[in-house]
Design a protein around this motif. Structure first.
Motif, PDB file in Angstrom:
ATOM      1  N   SER A  31       0.821  -1.207   0.000  1.00  0.00           N
ATOM      2  CA  SER A  31       0.000   0.000   0.000  1.00  0.00           C
ATOM      3  C   SER A  31       0.856   1.258   0.000  1.00  0.00           C
ATOM      4  O   SER A  31       0.575   2.221  -0.710  1.00  0.00           O
ATOM      5  CB  SER A  31      -0.922  -0.016   1.212  1.00  0.00           C
ATOM      6  N   LEU A  32       1.935   1.279   0.818  1.00  0.00           N
ATOM      7  CA  LEU A  32       2.790   2.471   0.861  1.00  0.00           C
ATOM      8  C   LEU A  32       3.480   2.697  -0.474  1.00  0.00           C
ATOM      9  O   LEU A  32       3.637   3.839  -0.919  1.00  0.00           O
ATOM     10  CB  LEU A  32       3.831   2.325   1.982  1.00  0.00           C
ATOM     11  N   ALA A  33       3.885   1.610  -1.138  1.00  0.00           N
ATOM     12  CA  ALA A  33       4.510   1.757  -2.458  1.00  0.00           C
ATOM     13  C   ALA A  33       3.518   2.307  -3.463  1.00  0.00           C
ATOM     14  O   ALA A  33       3.868   3.123  -4.325  1.00  0.00           O
ATOM     15  CB  ALA A  33       5.056   0.404  -2.931  1.00  0.00           C
ATOM     16  N   VAL A  34       2.268   1.874  -3.366  1.00  0.00           N
ATOM     17  CA  VAL A  34       1.232   2.391  -4.263  1.00  0.00           C
ATOM     18  C   VAL A  34       1.026   3.879  -4.027  1.00  0.00           C
ATOM     19  O   VAL A  34       0.939   4.682  -4.962  1.00  0.00           O
ATOM     20  CB  VAL A  34      -0.095   1.613  -4.064  1.00  0.00           C
ATOM     21  N   TRP A  71      -8.704  11.271  -8.756  1.00  0.00           N
ATOM     22  CA  TRP A  71      -9.003  10.801 -10.102  1.00  0.00           C
ATOM     23  C   TRP A  71      -7.766  10.770 -10.978  1.00  0.00           C
ATOM     24  O   TRP A  71      -7.615   9.873 -11.818  1.00  0.00           O
ATOM     25  CB  TRP A  71     -10.089  11.674 -10.728  1.00  0.00           C
ATOM     26  N   THR A  72      -6.864  11.711 -10.793  1.00  0.00           N
ATOM     27  CA  THR A  72      -5.618  11.680 -11.572  1.00  0.00           C
ATOM     28  C   THR A  72      -4.810  10.431 -11.243  1.00  0.00           C
ATOM     29  O   THR A  72      -4.313   9.734 -12.132  1.00  0.00           O
ATOM     30  CB  THR A  72      -4.780  12.936 -11.298  1.00  0.00           C
ATOM     31  N   ALA A  73      -4.690  10.130  -9.955  1.00  0.00           N
ATOM     32  CA  ALA A  73      -3.909   8.963  -9.527  1.00  0.00           C
ATOM     33  C   ALA A  73      -4.577   7.667  -9.970  1.00  0.00           C
ATOM     34  O   ALA A  73      -3.918   6.754 -10.483  1.00  0.00           O
ATOM     35  CB  ALA A  73      -3.737   8.984  -8.009  1.00  0.00           C
ATOM     36  N   THR A  74      -5.907   7.569  -9.781  1.00  0.00           N
ATOM     37  CA  THR A  74      -6.582   6.323 -10.138  1.00  0.00           C
ATOM     38  C   THR A  74      -6.627   6.123 -11.651  1.00  0.00           C
ATOM     39  O   THR A  74      -6.594   4.980 -12.123  1.00  0.00           O
ATOM     40  CB  THR A  74      -8.004   6.291  -9.562  1.00  0.00           C
ATOM     41  N   ASN A  75      -6.684   7.198 -12.427  1.00  0.00           N
ATOM     42  CA  ASN A  75      -6.634   7.033 -13.876  1.00  0.00           C
ATOM     43  C   ASN A  75      -5.275   6.500 -14.317  1.00  0.00           C
ATOM     44  O   ASN A  75      -5.184   5.681 -15.241  1.00  0.00           O
ATOM     45  CB  ASN A  75      -6.936   8.356 -14.573  1.00  0.00           C
ATOM     46  N   ARG A  76      -4.212   6.953 -13.656  1.00  0.00           N
ATOM     47  CA  ARG A  76      -2.889   6.388 -13.950  1.00  0.00           C
ATOM     48  C   ARG A  76      -2.842   4.908 -13.592  1.00  0.00           C
ATOM     49  O   ARG A  76      -2.248   4.099 -14.309  1.00  0.00           O
ATOM     50  CB  ARG A  76      -1.802   7.142 -13.176  1.00  0.00           C
ATOM     51  N   LEU A  77      -3.477   4.557 -12.487  1.00  0.00           N
ATOM     52  CA  LEU A  77      -3.524   3.153 -12.093  1.00  0.00           C
ATOM     53  C   LEU A  77      -4.312   2.338 -13.111  1.00  0.00           C
ATOM     54  O   LEU A  77      -3.915   1.211 -13.453  1.00  0.00           O
ATOM     55  CB  LEU A  77      -4.159   3.031 -10.702  1.00  0.00           C
ATOM     56  N   ARG A  78      -5.422   2.887 -13.601  1.00  0.00           N
ATOM     57  CA  ARG A  78      -6.200   2.173 -14.624  1.00  0.00           C
ATOM     58  C   ARG A  78      -5.352   1.903 -15.858  1.00  0.00           C
ATOM     59  O   ARG A  78      -5.409   0.819 -16.439  1.00  0.00           O
ATOM     60  CB  ARG A  78      -7.430   2.993 -15.011  1.00  0.00           C
ATOM     61  N   VAL A  79      -4.577   2.899 -16.276  1.00  0.00           N
ATOM     62  CA  VAL A  79      -3.731   2.732 -17.461  1.00  0.00           C
ATOM     63  C   VAL A  79      -2.714   1.620 -17.231  1.00  0.00           C
ATOM     64  O   VAL A  79      -2.524   0.734 -18.086  1.00  0.00           O
ATOM     65  CB  VAL A  79      -3.016   4.048 -17.807  1.00  0.00           C
ATOM     66  N   VAL A  93     -10.656  -0.084  -9.000  1.00  0.00           N
ATOM     67  CA  VAL A  93      -9.815   1.108  -8.942  1.00  0.00           C
ATOM     68  C   VAL A  93     -10.610   2.293  -8.405  1.00  0.00           C
ATOM     69  O   VAL A  93     -10.083   3.111  -7.645  1.00  0.00           O
ATOM     70  CB  VAL A  93      -9.228   1.416 -10.337  1.00  0.00           C
ATOM     71  N   THR A  94     -11.887   2.391  -8.778  1.00  0.00           N
ATOM     72  CA  THR A  94     -12.723   3.464  -8.245  1.00  0.00           C
ATOM     73  C   THR A  94     -12.821   3.371  -6.725  1.00  0.00           C
ATOM     74  O   THR A  94     -12.846   4.390  -6.025  1.00  0.00           O
ATOM     75  CB  THR A  94     -14.121   3.404  -8.867  1.00  0.00           C
ATOM     76  N   ALA A  95     -12.859   2.140  -6.211  1.00  0.00           N
ATOM     77  CA  ALA A  95     -12.921   1.957  -4.762  1.00  0.00           C
ATOM     78  C   ALA A  95     -11.663   2.478  -4.060  1.00  0.00           C
ATOM     79  O   ALA A  95     -11.671   2.714  -2.855  1.00  0.00           O
ATOM     80  CB  ALA A  95     -13.121   0.476  -4.436  1.00  0.00           C
ATOM     81  N   LEU A  96     -10.600   2.671  -4.831  1.00  0.00           N
ATOM     82  CA  LEU A  96      -9.348   3.186  -4.264  1.00  0.00           C
ATOM     83  C   LEU A  96      -9.251   4.706  -4.331  1.00  0.00           C
ATOM     84  O   LEU A  96      -8.259   5.282  -3.886  1.00  0.00           O
ATOM     85  CB  LEU A  96      -8.147   2.603  -5.029  1.00  0.00           C
ATOM     86  N   SER A  97     -10.281   5.355  -4.894  1.00  0.00           N
ATOM     87  CA  SER A  97     -10.178   6.791  -5.144  1.00  0.00           C
ATOM     88  C   SER A  97      -9.862   7.578  -3.872  1.00  0.00           C
ATOM     89  O   SER A  97      -8.948   8.389  -3.834  1.00  0.00           O
ATOM     90  CB  SER A  97     -11.475   7.310  -5.772  1.00  0.00           C
TER      91      SER A  97
END
Length: 597
Positions: A17-20, A101-109, A139-143
């Motif tokens: 989690s910390l690395a994420v 949303w910026t971070a989670t969109n990067r994660l989605r990619v 990923v949305t749940a991680l927002s």
């Protein structure tokens, strides 16, 4: 389009989690810093507001001797600070959502890139609906986890510490009691916070199953309705939906334990603070304003603990989602990445004693292809014939390397396809299937796969090349005209697929019977386009109609995964004993008959 590369070994997705958090919030450090400044400023102002209320109450207690001007000043100052707190919180909410949303969109990619790097075996095991839920829903749940978790926890801890310090400044005994209360509350909530992780994971799993069920039924809607199977599938939907509902309720119940525990503990805490305030006021140790101040600061102890409770519930959801995402990231492609580039120019194709099983780990599994060997010289066209289940489609999938052979080698341009970079191979090998996938986008985007680097002139030239010049001239915005799904005939869709290939200019083309569902006039137009498309290129044409391979250089006939005939088309047609000659006499290719036996 070439495959997206897999996630690099240093990807934050490989850590915990910390690395994420570091990996996806690091590039947004200035926005995160701004979010922290807003939250901390709001915290400082929130601690000041009760002090103003206490002074106001004590000033009012003076009765007739109260300074009205002072009261108005305190009230105005209080209102100004209260409005400032709301504005700061609103700004923090906006910036937090932007960061999240910026971070989670990067994660989605990154997650989508990883999924695209997997081989077809993994994709066959999961429905598109399930994959959508995994990549988007989880990923949305991680927002909130990305956007506000660390900062809000820090802000809540600061507010909690400030409130406790204020109690010590009022009376050290009350401060000590509140400190013990806070520690016991946090320890108790920490004990129960993990209760919701596994139920939440099961809830997300149920959501993925529901999405997969709906996607499959929508894809087969015409068959479901025409066969009168709506009632059966509706009952299936209610069963899947019911399971998702039960898991959701159970997950909510487990997560709400933290909230219920917080309510009970704070009911006890408020009673204790009120009793202490009344006792101290009755003893003359504090003023009425200070007693009111103690109550206000108790609410400030409750607020950050409630905030921490909410964050713990979000952490439970994030933990479940991270676990499910980690399951996907643990998958590894069965197609190892090569390091060689295919040579320029036409490429020859050679199968060397190729055997293929869809389950290579089970040697007893039936072989779809068995000992297949043939050579297709560069620039020639191979007509691939055979009954349903003979292995035609599987053979072409090995060429485009959707799978690797279980035994033997597939060589393209003299190289084993396993030694070639996937991006290089997929760029040089193009596949056109019977079911052309079109997007609700412009004509240009449908042909270029949303590549902005290709000029409009190249797209227009490709459309003219395949015979769609007149159709293009009727479009109001040319290649920029939106192309709604379902607006084209089967023939036009196939011609658009040919134009896609023209834009890529590959060395090898695989066609899966492009004319099987067309009327004679459209088929003639498609044949002319196909002739231009295949000129100078190595090609494999899977045929269900003999007219399709009438201009092929070579013919290969498969039966039960084995090559039963391979040779120049003209020689096989002249040989009265050949399978191909028998098919020509019959005038058709009997897919399920015994012609090829």
């Amino acid at each position: 389009m070439p495959d997206a590369p897999p996630s690099p070994p240093s990807s934050p997705l490989r850590g915990g989690s910390l690395a994420v958090l570091r990996g996806y919030l690091g590039p947004l450090k200035w926005q995160v810093a701004g979010l922290a400044a807003l939250l901390l400023s709001a915290t400082g102002l929130s601690l000041t507001l009760p002090q103003l209320l206490a002074r106001f109450v004590d000033t009012v207690r003076l009765g007739a001797g109260a300074d009205v001007g002072r009261l108005v000043q305190l009230a105005g100052f209080y209102l100004a600070l209260a409005v400032g707190v709301q504005l700061l919180n609103a700004g923090a909410t906006y910036l937090g959502a932007r960061v999240g949303w910026t971070a989670t969109n990067r994660l989605r990619v990154d997650l989508l890139r990883h999924m695209l790097s997997l081989d077809m075996r993994e994709h066959k095991e999961r429905t598109p609906g399930e994959m959508i839920e995994r990549i988007d829903g989880d990923v949305t749940a991680l927002s909130n986890f990305f956007s506000q978790f660390a900062v809000r926890v820090f802000g809540a801890a600061l507010l909690l510490t400030g409130a406790v310090v204020m109690f010590y400044l009022t009376d050290w005994r009350v401060g000590l009691g509140v400190t013990v209360f806070v520690l016991l509350t946090l320890i108790a909530m920490n004990r129960v916070r993990k209760l919701g992780v596994e139920p939440t994971r099961l809830e997300r799993e149920g959501s993925a199953q529901l999405f997969g069920f709906v996607e499959e039924r929508l894809a087969g809607l015409e068959d479901v309705r025409s066969l009168g199977a709506g009632g059966h599938h509706l009952r299936g939907f209610l069963r899947v939906q019911g399971e998702y509902f039960r898991r959701g309720v159970y997950s909510w119940q487990r997560r709400s334990v933290v909230w219920w525990l917080s309510m009970v503990l704070f009911a006890v805490g408020y009673v204790g603070i009120l009793a202490s305030a009344i006792g101290l006021y009755a003893a003359g140790a504090i003023t009425l304003g200070t007693a009111f101040l103690m109550y206000q600061y108790m609410s400030m102890v409750e607020e950050p603990i409630d905030q921490l409770t909410q964050q713990l519930q979000d952490l439970q959801k994030a933990g479940a989602s991270l676990g499910r995402i980690s399951e996907l990231l643990a998958l590894r492609s069965g197609l190892p990445e090569g390091d060689r580039e295919l040579p320029d120019g036409p490429l020859d194709l050679r199968f060397e004693d190729v055997t293929f099983r869809y389950d290579p780990e089970d040697p007893t599994a039936p072989a779809v292809l068995q000992g297949v060997s043939f050579h297709l010289p560069a620039g020639q066209t191979l007509g691939l014939l055979g009954r349903t289940g003979s292995g035609k489609t599987t053979l072409t999938r090995l060429v485009s390397r959707l799978y690797d052979p279980t035994e033997g080698q597939v060589r393209l341009g003299g190289m084993d396809t396993r030694d070639v970079r996937l991006a290089s191979l997929r760029t040089r090998v193009a596949v056109v299937t019977q079911d052309v996938q079109l997007f609700q986008a412009s004509v240009r985007d449908n042909l270029t796969f949303f590549d902005p680097a290709l000029p409009d002139e190249a797209v227009e030239a490709a459309l003219h090349e395949v015979g769609l010049g007149d159709w293009l001239a009727r479009l109001p915005e040319g290649v920029r005209t939106p192309l709604p799904t379902g607006s084209l005939s089967a023939g036009q869709a196939q011609l658009l697929a040919f134009a896609r290939v023209m834009l890529r200019d590959p060395a090898v083309i695989i066609l899966d019977e492009p004319s099987s569902r067309l009327d004679p006039a459209t088929e003639a137009q498609l044949t002319r386009a196909m002739t231009r498309l295949l000129s100078g290129r190595t090609a494999i044409v899977i045929a269900h109609r003999l007219d399709t391979v009438a201009r092929a250089d070579r013919i290969l006939v498969l039966d039960a995964g084995r090559v039963v005939e391979d040779g120049p088309r003209a020689l096989l047609a002249a040989d009265g004993q050949s399978h191909y000659a028998a098919l020509l006499r019959a005038g058709t290719l009997a897919e399920d008959g015994g012609v090829l036996a």
